[in-house]
Design a protein around this motif. Structure first.
Motif, PDB file in Angstrom:
ATOM      1  N   HIS A  60       0.852  -1.186   0.000  1.00 31.64           N
ATOM      2  CA  HIS A  60       0.000   0.000   0.000  1.00 31.64           C
ATOM      3  C   HIS A  60       0.889   1.238   0.000  1.00 31.64           C
ATOM      4  O   HIS A  60       2.115   1.125   0.124  1.00 31.64           O
ATOM      5  N   ASP A  61       0.251   2.413  -0.146  1.00 31.92           N
ATOM      6  CA  ASP A  61       1.044   3.647  -0.243  1.00 31.92           C
ATOM      7  C   ASP A  61       1.609   4.073   1.109  1.00 31.92           C
ATOM      8  O   ASP A  61       1.073   3.747   2.173  1.00 31.92           O
ATOM      9  N   LEU A  62       2.691   4.826   1.025  1.00 33.22           N
ATOM     10  CA  LEU A  62       3.278   5.488   2.196  1.00 33.22           C
ATOM     11  C   LEU A  62       2.800   6.942   2.189  1.00 33.22           C
ATOM     12  O   LEU A  62       2.610   7.525   1.117  1.00 33.22           O
ATOM     13  N   TYR A  63       2.638   7.526   3.365  1.00 27.23           N
ATOM     14  CA  TYR A  63       2.103   8.891   3.460  1.00 27.23           C
ATOM     15  C   TYR A  63       2.950   9.766   4.377  1.00 27.23           C
ATOM     16  O   TYR A  63       3.535   9.284   5.359  1.00 27.23           O
ATOM     17  N   ALA A  64       2.956  11.055   4.069  1.00 22.51           N
ATOM     18  CA  ALA A  64       3.330  12.078   5.050  1.00 22.51           C
ATOM     19  C   ALA A  64       2.027  12.801   5.379  1.00 22.51           C
ATOM     20  O   ALA A  64       1.226  13.088   4.485  1.00 22.51           O
ATOM     21  N   LYS A  65       1.796  13.036   6.669  1.00 26.20           N
ATOM     22  CA  LYS A  65       0.557  13.698   7.093  1.00 26.20           C
ATOM     23  C   LYS A  65       0.902  14.843   8.041  1.00 26.20           C
ATOM     24  O   LYS A  65       1.912  14.776   8.747  1.00 26.20           O
ATOM     25  N   ALA A  66       0.062  15.846   8.036  1.00 27.10           N
ATOM     26  CA  ALA A  66       0.295  16.970   8.953  1.00 27.10           C
ATOM     27  C   ALA A  66      -1.013  17.353   9.601  1.00 27.10           C
ATOM     28  O   ALA A  66      -2.061  17.401   8.941  1.00 27.10           O
ATOM     29  N   ILE A  67      -0.958  17.609  10.898  1.00 25.40           N
ATOM     30  CA  ILE A  67      -2.121  18.182  11.574  1.00 25.40           C
ATOM     31  C   ILE A  67      -1.677  19.479  12.234  1.00 25.40           C
ATOM     32  O   ILE A  67      -0.664  19.525  12.943  1.00 25.40           O
ATOM     33  N   ALA A  68      -2.423  20.545  11.925  1.00 23.94           N
ATOM     34  CA  ALA A  68      -2.151  21.861  12.514  1.00 23.94           C
ATOM     35  C   ALA A  68      -3.194  22.121  13.597  1.00 23.94           C
ATOM     36  O   ALA A  68      -4.379  21.866  13.397  1.00 23.94           O
ATOM     37  N   LEU A  69      -2.749  22.595  14.751  1.00 19.53           N
ATOM     38  CA  LEU A  69      -3.647  22.965  15.854  1.00 19.53           C
ATOM     39  C   LEU A  69      -3.468  24.453  16.118  1.00 19.53           C
ATOM     40  O   LEU A  69      -2.363  24.984  16.006  1.00 19.53           O
ATOM     41  N   GLU A  70      -4.550  25.117  16.476  1.00 14.17           N
ATOM     42  CA  GLU A  70      -4.452  26.548  16.803  1.00 14.17           C
ATOM     43  C   GLU A  70      -5.316  26.825  18.020  1.00 14.17           C
ATOM     44  O   GLU A  70      -6.449  26.332  18.107  1.00 14.17           O
ATOM     45  N   ASP A  71      -4.781  27.592  18.976  1.00 14.11           N
ATOM     46  CA  ASP A  71      -5.597  27.924  20.148  1.00 14.11           C
ATOM     47  C   ASP A  71      -6.281  29.276  19.950  1.00 14.11           C
ATOM     48  O   ASP A  71      -6.108  29.939  18.922  1.00 14.11           O
ATOM     49  N   ASP A  72      -7.055  29.704  20.965  1.00  9.53           N
ATOM     50  CA  ASP A  72      -7.866  30.907  20.758  1.00  9.53           C
ATOM     51  C   ASP A  72      -7.040  32.186  20.771  1.00  9.53           C
ATOM     52  O   ASP A  72      -7.550  33.253  20.451  1.00  9.53           O
ATOM     53  N   ALA A  73      -5.748  32.067  21.117  1.00 13.10           N
ATOM     54  CA  ALA A  73      -4.878  33.240  21.028  1.00 13.10           C
ATOM     55  C   ALA A  73      -4.071  33.236  19.737  1.00 13.10           C
ATOM     56  O   ALA A  73      -3.219  34.100  19.517  1.00 13.10           O
ATOM     57  N   GLY A  74      -4.286  32.207  18.907  1.00 14.02           N
ATOM     58  CA  GLY A  74      -3.586  32.169  17.621  1.00 14.02           C
ATOM     59  C   GLY A  74      -2.293  31.372  17.620  1.00 14.02           C
ATOM     60  O   GLY A  74      -1.621  31.284  16.593  1.00 14.02           O
ATOM     61  N   ALA A  75      -1.911  30.779  18.777  1.00 14.03           N
ATOM     62  CA  ALA A  75      -0.694  29.951  18.808  1.00 14.03           C
ATOM     63  C   ALA A  75      -0.957  28.665  18.029  1.00 14.03           C
ATOM     64  O   ALA A  75      -2.023  28.071  18.142  1.00 14.03           O
ATOM     65  N   ARG A  76       0.056  28.261  17.260  1.00 14.34           N
ATOM     66  CA  ARG A  76      -0.119  27.095  16.389  1.00 14.34           C
ATOM     67  C   ARG A  76       0.962  26.039  16.623  1.00 14.34           C
ATOM     68  O   ARG A  76       2.112  26.382  16.925  1.00 14.34           O
ATOM     69  N   LEU A  77       0.557  24.782  16.451  1.00 14.85           N
ATOM     70  CA  LEU A  77       1.498  23.662  16.458  1.00 14.85           C
ATOM     71  C   LEU A  77       1.214  22.822  15.218  1.00 14.85           C
ATOM     72  O   LEU A  77       0.055  22.684  14.826  1.00 14.85           O
ATOM     73  N   VAL A  78       2.266  22.234  14.637  1.00 12.35           N
ATOM     74  CA  VAL A  78       2.072  21.307  13.511  1.00 12.35           C
ATOM     75  C   VAL A  78       2.845  20.017  13.771  1.00 12.35           C
ATOM     76  O   VAL A  78       4.063  20.042  13.968  1.00 12.35           O
ATOM     77  N   LEU A  79       2.102  18.912  13.797  1.00 16.65           N
ATOM     78  CA  LEU A  79       2.711  17.582  13.904  1.00 16.65           C
ATOM     79  C   LEU A  79       2.764  16.959  12.519  1.00 16.65           C
ATOM     80  O   LEU A  79       1.743  16.921  11.816  1.00 16.65           O
ATOM     81  N   ILE A  80       3.960  16.493  12.138  1.00 18.11           N
ATOM     82  CA  ILE A  80       4.139  15.838  10.833  1.00 18.11           C
ATOM     83  C   ILE A  80       4.504  14.380  11.090  1.00 18.11           C
ATOM     84  O   ILE A  80       5.481  14.100  11.793  1.00 18.11           O
ATOM     85  N   THR A  81       3.703  13.455  10.555  1.00 24.37           N
ATOM     86  CA  THR A  81       4.028  12.028  10.697  1.00 24.37           C
ATOM     87  C   THR A  81       4.359  11.468   9.321  1.00 24.37           C
ATOM     88  O   THR A  81       3.826  11.928   8.302  1.00 24.37           O
ATOM     89  N   THR A  82       5.245  10.475   9.302  1.00 25.84           N
ATOM     90  CA  THR A  82       5.697   9.924   8.018  1.00 25.84           C
ATOM     91  C   THR A  82       5.813   8.409   8.105  1.00 25.84           C
ATOM     92  O   THR A  82       6.309   7.879   9.095  1.00 25.84           O
ATOM     93  N   ASP A  83       5.377   7.715   7.055  1.00 22.30           N
ATOM     94  CA  ASP A  83       5.593   6.262   6.943  1.00 22.30           C
ATOM     95  C   ASP A  83       6.982   6.050   6.355  1.00 22.30           C
ATOM     96  O   ASP A  83       7.135   5.705   5.173  1.00 22.30           O
TER      97      ASP A  83
END
Ligand SMILES: [Zn+2]
Length: 455
Positions: A60-83
């Motif tokens: 099957h395929d391999l993926y890179a995925k990203a999830i961005a989170l933002e709080d109510d003050a605008g601070a952001r985090l991005v988690l990147i996962t990779t196969d």
């Protein structure tokens, strides 16, 4: 101790996190994206030194995925996962710099993790010595890495562009297929099975739901080598099957897997495709079950810290001693690794006494503490850090930001064996870590966590 530190402190407001305003949503937001990273041709596969030919297609395929989170003050985090087997410092430095210049996200707010599948392409990382791949395969590998960089930048942009109001819940399941692999025999420690050795069977889960009640993303982790398979087809192994299982159970969702501290644990028994499918299903079911049970809501603020600490190595052998080792060793793989070390010695005039080791901590509200460590981290770290910071709310990732070697605990370093000492040469280090590394790493986690404010 000398350390370089990039420290980001982003503190949101304490108070009602979900506030409607005429301008729109003032609460938490999330955006998720994924991109196929299966090579467009057959390549040498990573992870095992006994491979003697390139891949032949894919399961099957391999993926890179990203999830961005933002709080109510605008601070952001991005988690990147990779196969992928891993990512390495030069690569993640370059990616993080690009992301910072294009999105203003500081280094601490970007976290790279790999599933450690051994059925992904070989990469121009520190493990090059173990492979007998010919030069044209290394050219393909370097080209693949360049394309991978562009895809990762693209998936991060996509996740950020999709930020929209979301609710976050976390929970924890259990999966039992990880077995401690350090078997103690009269001949020493072998890669086998140790039924009474430590394991971490927790499956931390974060559920991200959109305003319409639709689950957008499911983030989960597990501490076990992703090595059910030693085949010649691209495959995400059990972690790949687990993500596919979750996405099938929750249509429209994106599942993101992160690898925990399972460097001394294997999925046992193994080496059959149906076992990889079965472990993927077991892990996926643990995720789904935890979501159908009681989950706790989590809100901001989002905080992040990142630093590099100088992790000390035992003194390196001299050139003469290395040459003597080269003559004595019968393993072609170890010979290749020693030749690379000798080349580095001649190029630089000396070998390093320390390695810049990445430690990253994220805090999501007053609930989840994400501790992301570089290298192939043994399970003792997860157990110790969960004990010190609280099980259930502490996620301990290995294989994060850089994989330079195995990271043994003091116990395993003293015992020796593969994860303790003998794997060092495969990663291009002719000597072991020094005994203080466990406390150095754990102390740095505490220092970064203490630098954050309690919401
Ligand atoms: Zn490994």
């Amino acid at each position: 101790m000398i350390f370089r530190s990039w420290l980001l402190m982003v503190l949101g407001f304490i108070g009602p996190a979900l506030i409607w305003s005429p301008a729109g949503w003032a609460g938490m937001k999330a955006g998720v994206a994924s991109i196929v990273i299966t090579p467009d041709c057959d390549m040498w596969l990573a992870g095992y030194g006994d491979r003697d030919h390139p891949s032949q297609g894919k399961i099957h395929d391999l993926y890179a995925k990203a999830i961005a989170l933002e709080d109510d003050a605008g601070a952001r985090l991005v988690l990147i996962t990779t196969d992928l087997i891993n990512l390495w410092a030069d690569f993640t430095d370059q990616a993080a710099r690009r992301i910072q210049s294009e999105t203003q996200l500081p280094r601490a707010a970007v976290l790279f993790n790999s599933s450690h599948t051994h059925c992904g392409p070989v990469l121009p990382d520190r493990l090059q010595g173990i492979h007998m791949a010919p030069e044209d395969q290394w050219n393909l590998s370097r080209r693949y890495a360049e394309e991978l960089l562009e895809k990762i930048i693209q998936v991060v942009h996509q996740a950020l562009s999709r930020l929209e109001p979301a609710q976050f819940h976390y929970g924890q399941g259990q999966a039992g297929f990880a077995k401690n692999r350090r078997q103690y025999t009269l001949e020493g420690i072998i890669n086998g099975e140790n039924p009474i050795g430590p394991v971490d069977h927790d499956v931390p889960v974060l559920k991200v739901t959109g305003n319409n009640g639709q689950v957008k993303a499911v983030v989960f982790g597990y501490a076990c080598h992703n090595t059910t398979l030693n085949i010649d087809q691209y495959c995400g192994d059990y972690a790949g099957f687990a993500q596919l299982y979750v996405e099938k159970q929750i249509p429209g969702s994106t599942a993101l897997f992160w690898a925990g501290c399972g460097a001394d644990c294997n999925p046992l028994p193994r080496r059959k495709l149906e076992l990889a499918v079965q472990y993927g299903k077991e892990l996926g079911q643990a995720v789904i079950q935890s979501m159908s049970g009681r989950m706790k809501p989590v809100e901001g603020p989002l905080q992040a810290a990142f630093s590099l600490i100088d992790l000390p190595l035992e003194p390196a052998p001299t050139v003469n001693e290395l040459q003597a080792q080269l003559l004595q060793t019968v393993s072609p793989m170890i010979q290749r690794c020693l030749r690379l070390i000798l080349e580095e010695y001649r190029r630089k005039g000396s070998l390093p006494e320390t390695y810049p080791y990445p430690v990253q901590v994220w805090r999501v509200g007053n609930e989840i503490l994400v501790i992301a460590l570089g290298g192939e981290v043994v399970v003792d770290y997860a157990l110790r850090l969960k004990y010190e910071f609280g099980r259930g709310r502490t996620w301990v990732m290995g294989y994060s930001n850089d994989v330079m070697a195995y990271i043994p605990s003091l116990r395993i370093l003293r015992e020796g064996g593969y994860e303790g000492t003998s794997a060092m040469v495969e990663y291009g280090f002719p000597s072991s870590w020094r005994p203080e590394i466990e406390d150095r790493i754990v102390n740095e986690v505490h220092r970064l966590t203490d630098s954050m404010k309690s919401p």
